[in-house]
Design a protein around this motif. Structure first.
Motif, PDB file in Angstrom:
ATOM      1  N   ARG A 127       0.820  -1.216   0.000  1.00 26.49           N
ATOM      2  CA  ARG A 127       0.000   0.000   0.000  1.00 26.49           C
ATOM      3  C   ARG A 127       0.850   1.260   0.000  1.00 26.49           C
ATOM      4  O   ARG A 127       0.391   2.328  -0.424  1.00 26.49           O
ATOM      5  N   SER A 128       2.098   1.151   0.434  1.00 25.55           N
ATOM      6  CA  SER A 128       2.970   2.325   0.426  1.00 25.55           C
ATOM      7  C   SER A 128       3.700   2.497  -0.904  1.00 25.55           C
ATOM      8  O   SER A 128       4.446   3.463  -1.071  1.00 25.55           O
ATOM      9  N   GLY A 129       3.484   1.579  -1.839  1.00 30.15           N
ATOM     10  CA  GLY A 129       4.034   1.771  -3.174  1.00 30.15           C
ATOM     11  C   GLY A 129       4.969   0.699  -3.685  1.00 30.15           C
ATOM     12  O   GLY A 129       5.422   0.768  -4.834  1.00 30.15           O
ATOM     13  N   LEU A 130       5.287  -0.309  -2.883  1.00 32.43           N
ATOM     14  CA  LEU A 130       6.147  -1.385  -3.372  1.00 32.43           C
ATOM     15  C   LEU A 130       5.364  -2.228  -4.379  1.00 32.43           C
ATOM     16  O   LEU A 130       4.266  -2.701  -4.074  1.00 32.43           O
ATOM     17  N   ALA A 131       5.919  -2.407  -5.560  1.00 29.80           N
ATOM     18  CA  ALA A 131       5.250  -3.177  -6.601  1.00 29.80           C
ATOM     19  C   ALA A 131       5.335  -4.669  -6.287  1.00 29.80           C
ATOM     20  O   ALA A 131       6.418  -5.257  -6.319  1.00 29.80           O
ATOM     21  N   LEU A 132       4.202  -5.254  -5.965  1.00 29.27           N
ATOM     22  CA  LEU A 132       4.114  -6.684  -5.688  1.00 29.27           C
ATOM     23  C   LEU A 132       2.919  -7.262  -6.439  1.00 29.27           C
ATOM     24  O   LEU A 132       1.812  -6.722  -6.343  1.00 29.27           O
ATOM     25  N   THR A 133       3.155  -8.330  -7.166  1.00 27.78           N
ATOM     26  CA  THR A 133       2.043  -8.995  -7.831  1.00 27.78           C
ATOM     27  C   THR A 133       1.274  -9.842  -6.819  1.00 27.78           C
ATOM     28  O   THR A 133       1.759 -10.109  -5.708  1.00 27.78           O
ATOM     29  N   ASP A 134       0.091 -10.269  -7.196  1.00 26.35           N
ATOM     30  CA  ASP A 134      -0.683 -11.148  -6.316  1.00 26.35           C
ATOM     31  C   ASP A 134       0.082 -12.435  -6.038  1.00 26.35           C
ATOM     32  O   ASP A 134       0.040 -12.961  -4.912  1.00 26.35           O
ATOM     33  N   ASP A 135       0.780 -12.948  -7.057  1.00 22.55           N
ATOM     34  CA  ASP A 135       1.563 -14.169  -6.857  1.00 22.55           C
ATOM     35  C   ASP A 135       2.699 -13.936  -5.869  1.00 22.55           C
ATOM     36  O   ASP A 135       3.034 -14.822  -5.063  1.00 22.55           O
ATOM     37  N   GLU A 136       3.302 -12.751  -5.906  1.00 21.00           N
ATOM     38  CA  GLU A 136       4.375 -12.452  -4.955  1.00 21.00           C
ATOM     39  C   GLU A 136       3.833 -12.342  -3.530  1.00 21.00           C
ATOM     40  O   GLU A 136       4.480 -12.774  -2.579  1.00 21.00           O
ATOM     41  N   VAL A 137       2.647 -11.750  -3.385  1.00 20.25           N
ATOM     42  CA  VAL A 137       2.045 -11.666  -2.051  1.00 20.25           C
ATOM     43  C   VAL A 137       1.803 -13.072  -1.510  1.00 20.25           C
ATOM     44  O   VAL A 137       2.124 -13.375  -0.351  1.00 20.25           O
ATOM     45  N   ASP A 138       1.236 -13.944  -2.350  1.00 18.89           N
ATOM     46  CA  ASP A 138       1.039 -15.328  -1.911  1.00 18.89           C
ATOM     47  C   ASP A 138       2.377 -15.991  -1.604  1.00 18.89           C
ATOM     48  O   ASP A 138       2.502 -16.764  -0.637  1.00 18.89           O
ATOM     49  N   GLY A 139       3.389 -15.684  -2.420  1.00 19.54           N
ATOM     50  CA  GLY A 139       4.711 -16.248  -2.180  1.00 19.54           C
ATOM     51  C   GLY A 139       5.288 -15.803  -0.854  1.00 19.54           C
ATOM     52  O   GLY A 139       5.957 -16.583  -0.163  1.00 19.54           O
ATOM     53  N   TYR A 140       5.037 -14.564  -0.480  1.00 24.09           N
ATOM     54  CA  TYR A 140       5.518 -14.064   0.805  1.00 24.09           C
ATOM     55  C   TYR A 140       4.876 -14.842   1.948  1.00 24.09           C
ATOM     56  O   TYR A 140       5.570 -15.274   2.883  1.00 24.09           O
ATOM     57  N   TYR A 141       3.556 -15.007   1.882  1.00 25.45           N
ATOM     58  CA  TYR A 141       2.880 -15.753   2.952  1.00 25.45           C
ATOM     59  C   TYR A 141       3.392 -17.192   3.031  1.00 25.45           C
ATOM     60  O   TYR A 141       3.578 -17.734   4.131  1.00 25.45           O
ATOM     61  N   THR A 142       3.630 -17.791   1.877  1.00 23.48           N
ATOM     62  CA  THR A 142       4.138 -19.163   1.868  1.00 23.48           C
ATOM     63  C   THR A 142       5.540 -19.226   2.461  1.00 23.48           C
ATOM     64  O   THR A 142       5.849 -20.102   3.274  1.00 23.48           O
ATOM     65  N   GLU A 143       6.409 -18.287   2.070  1.00 22.72           N
ATOM     66  CA  GLU A 143       7.761 -18.249   2.622  1.00 22.72           C
ATOM     67  C   GLU A 143       7.738 -18.056   4.130  1.00 22.72           C
ATOM     68  O   GLU A 143       8.536 -18.654   4.860  1.00 22.72           O
ATOM     69  N   GLN A 144       6.821 -17.238   4.610  1.00 23.00           N
ATOM     70  CA  GLN A 144       6.795 -16.917   6.029  1.00 23.00           C
ATOM     71  C   GLN A 144       6.309 -18.077   6.901  1.00 23.00           C
ATOM     72  O   GLN A 144       6.392 -18.001   8.136  1.00 23.00           O
ATOM     73  N   ARG A 145       5.848 -19.140   6.299  1.00 19.78           N
ATOM     74  CA  ARG A 145       5.569 -20.344   7.082  1.00 19.78           C
ATOM     75  C   ARG A 145       6.851 -20.860   7.746  1.00 19.78           C
ATOM     76  O   ARG A 145       6.791 -21.514   8.786  1.00 19.78           O
ATOM     77  N   ARG A 146       7.995 -20.565   7.135  1.00 17.38           N
ATOM     78  CA  ARG A 146       9.274 -20.965   7.738  1.00 17.38           C
ATOM     79  C   ARG A 146       9.485 -20.214   9.052  1.00 17.38           C
ATOM     80  O   ARG A 146       9.984 -20.781  10.025  1.00 17.38           O
ATOM     81  N   SER A 147       9.111 -18.948   9.076  1.00 19.85           N
ATOM     82  CA  SER A 147       9.211 -18.173  10.317  1.00 19.85           C
ATOM     83  C   SER A 147       8.232 -18.702  11.357  1.00 19.85           C
ATOM     84  O   SER A 147       8.540 -18.734  12.556  1.00 19.85           O
ATOM     85  N   ALA A 148       7.050 -19.113  10.901  1.00 16.81           N
ATOM     86  CA  ALA A 148       6.053 -19.662  11.821  1.00 16.81           C
ATOM     87  C   ALA A 148       6.575 -20.925  12.491  1.00 16.81           C
ATOM     88  O   ALA A 148       6.323 -21.160  13.684  1.00 16.81           O
ATOM     89  N   ALA A 149       7.300 -21.738  11.745  1.00 13.57           N
ATOM     90  CA  ALA A 149       7.845 -22.972  12.319  1.00 13.57           C
ATOM     91  C   ALA A 149       8.837 -22.663  13.437  1.00 13.57           C
ATOM     92  O   ALA A 149       8.948 -23.424  14.407  1.00 13.57           O
ATOM     93  N   LEU A 150       9.546 -21.552  13.337  1.00 16.20           N
ATOM     94  CA  LEU A 150      10.537 -21.201  14.359  1.00 16.20           C
ATOM     95  C   LEU A 150       9.898 -20.971  15.727  1.00 16.20           C
ATOM     96  O   LEU A 150      10.514 -21.232  16.750  1.00 16.20           O
ATOM     97  N   VAL A 151       8.656 -20.456  15.752  1.00 11.91           N
ATOM     98  CA  VAL A 151       8.018 -20.175  17.044  1.00 11.91           C
ATOM     99  C   VAL A 151       7.258 -21.381  17.567  1.00 11.91           C
ATOM    100  O   VAL A 151       6.663 -21.325  18.642  1.00 11.91           O
ATOM    101  N   GLY A 152       7.257 -22.487  16.791  1.00 14.18           N
ATOM    102  CA  GLY A 152       6.623 -23.710  17.266  1.00 14.18           C
ATOM    103  C   GLY A 152       5.333 -24.072  16.581  1.00 14.18           C
ATOM    104  O   GLY A 152       4.636 -25.007  17.010  1.00 14.18           O
ATOM    105  N   LEU A 153       4.972 -23.374  15.512  1.00 14.03           N
ATOM    106  CA  LEU A 153       3.745 -23.679  14.780  1.00 14.03           C
ATOM    107  C   LEU A 153       3.999 -24.728  13.708  1.00 14.03           C
ATOM    108  O   LEU A 153       5.094 -24.821  13.162  1.00 14.03           O
TER     109      LEU A 153
END
Length: 283
Positions: A127-153
């Motif tokens: 929303r602040s202006g970084l160009a991200l496609t819908d696929d990239e947004v989904d890719g970010y959420y998918t990548e961040q599952r790795r961070s979720a695993a670190l906290v025990g999820l």
């Protein structure tokens, strides 16, 4: 220990693209406003931390943890996750409505904190202006599952696309409400104590120097970027003009931050990660 690997993400990942943005300071604050609306999550924080007396210390520790998971080596990220899980495992809190004692590392609470954080990061950047496609947004959420695993999820239990995040928010909204602790936290987040070194002498007991006004602007932008349903819980109307004003402010702030020399915008973890990536690419 491998001190030369690229970590959980690395160059070319959507995560590095998003976290390159200094505007994420707004995103971090937005996530805290959101998290405060979950009564149990808020109780867990209020009953187990000294965030009121050490707000900036806690902010630095949180930023260091996030920076380590994003830019550290795999070993560093996993070690940070182990330390966090160990601390959480010892913590208990009492439900403000039922009086029931619960674990702070309850997966439902960990999931809420994770989703509000990553959704705030990617939505604020976009929303602040970084160009991200819908696929990239989904890719970010998918990548961040790795961070979720670190906290025990379990990564499979964490939303991995924008549609799944929207579904999650819809499902969790009945549990959210404005509590006294949420209101007090929102006020504190909007006007926290400014470190004395950043403050100017104030008249009649008020500290309204430039750092204070700058922070007010950031806080107002973060609040305005909340989802309409969250704004309504905070007593606002959630009108489309609120979001538009916040978006314009975020875009202006992003442009201003882009003018700051890179050596001042990037922290040591980010700089070290880029140097490590350059060495591995050249090898």
């Amino acid at each position: 220990m491998d001190t030369e690997d690229l970590g959980l993400f690395g160059p070319g990942s959507v995560t590095w693209k998003v976290h390159e943005e200094p505007i994420l300071i707004v995103a971090g604050l937005r996530s805290l406003y959101l998290q405060a609306l979950h009564p149990r999550a808020m109780a867990g924080v209020a009953q187990n931390s000294n965030y009121r007396t050490d707000a900036w210390g806690r902010l630095v520790r949180t930023a260091t943890y996030v920076g380590t998971t994003i830019y550290g080596t795999t070993a560093e990220a996993e070690a940070a996750g182990r330390r966090l899980r160990t601390r959480h495992a010892r913590m208990r809190a009492t439900d403000p409505f039922t009086g029931e004692e619960f674990r702070v590392d309850d997966p439902e609470l960990l999931r809420w904190v994770h989703v509000t954080e990553v959704e705030s990061f990617v939505s604020t950047a976009r929303r602040s202006g970084l160009a991200l496609t819908d696929d990239e947004v989904d890719g970010y959420y998918t990548e961040q599952r790795r961070s979720a695993a670190l906290v025990g999820l379990d990564p499979d239990d964490v939303p991995g696309t924008a549609a799944e995040v929207a579904d999650y928010y819809r499902d969790v909204r009945p549990q959210l409400r404005m509590t006294r602790e949420a209101a007090e936290t929102a006020v504190f987040l909007t006007a926290p104590p400014i470190p004395w070194k950043l403050s100017l002498p104030a008249r009649v007991g008020l500290n309204l120097g430039p750092p204070r006004w700058a922070y007010f602007g950031i806080a107002a932008t973060a609040l305005g970027m909340l989802p309409p349903w969250a704004l309504r819980l905070y007593g606002g109307l959630g009108l489309p003009t609120t979001a538009l004003s916040a978006d314009l402010s975020a875009r202006a702030l992003r442009l201003a931050l882009a003018a700051v020399p890179r050596r001042y915008r990037e922290g040591p973890l980010q700089q070290a990660a880029k140097e490590r990536a350059a060495r591995l690419t050249a090898a």
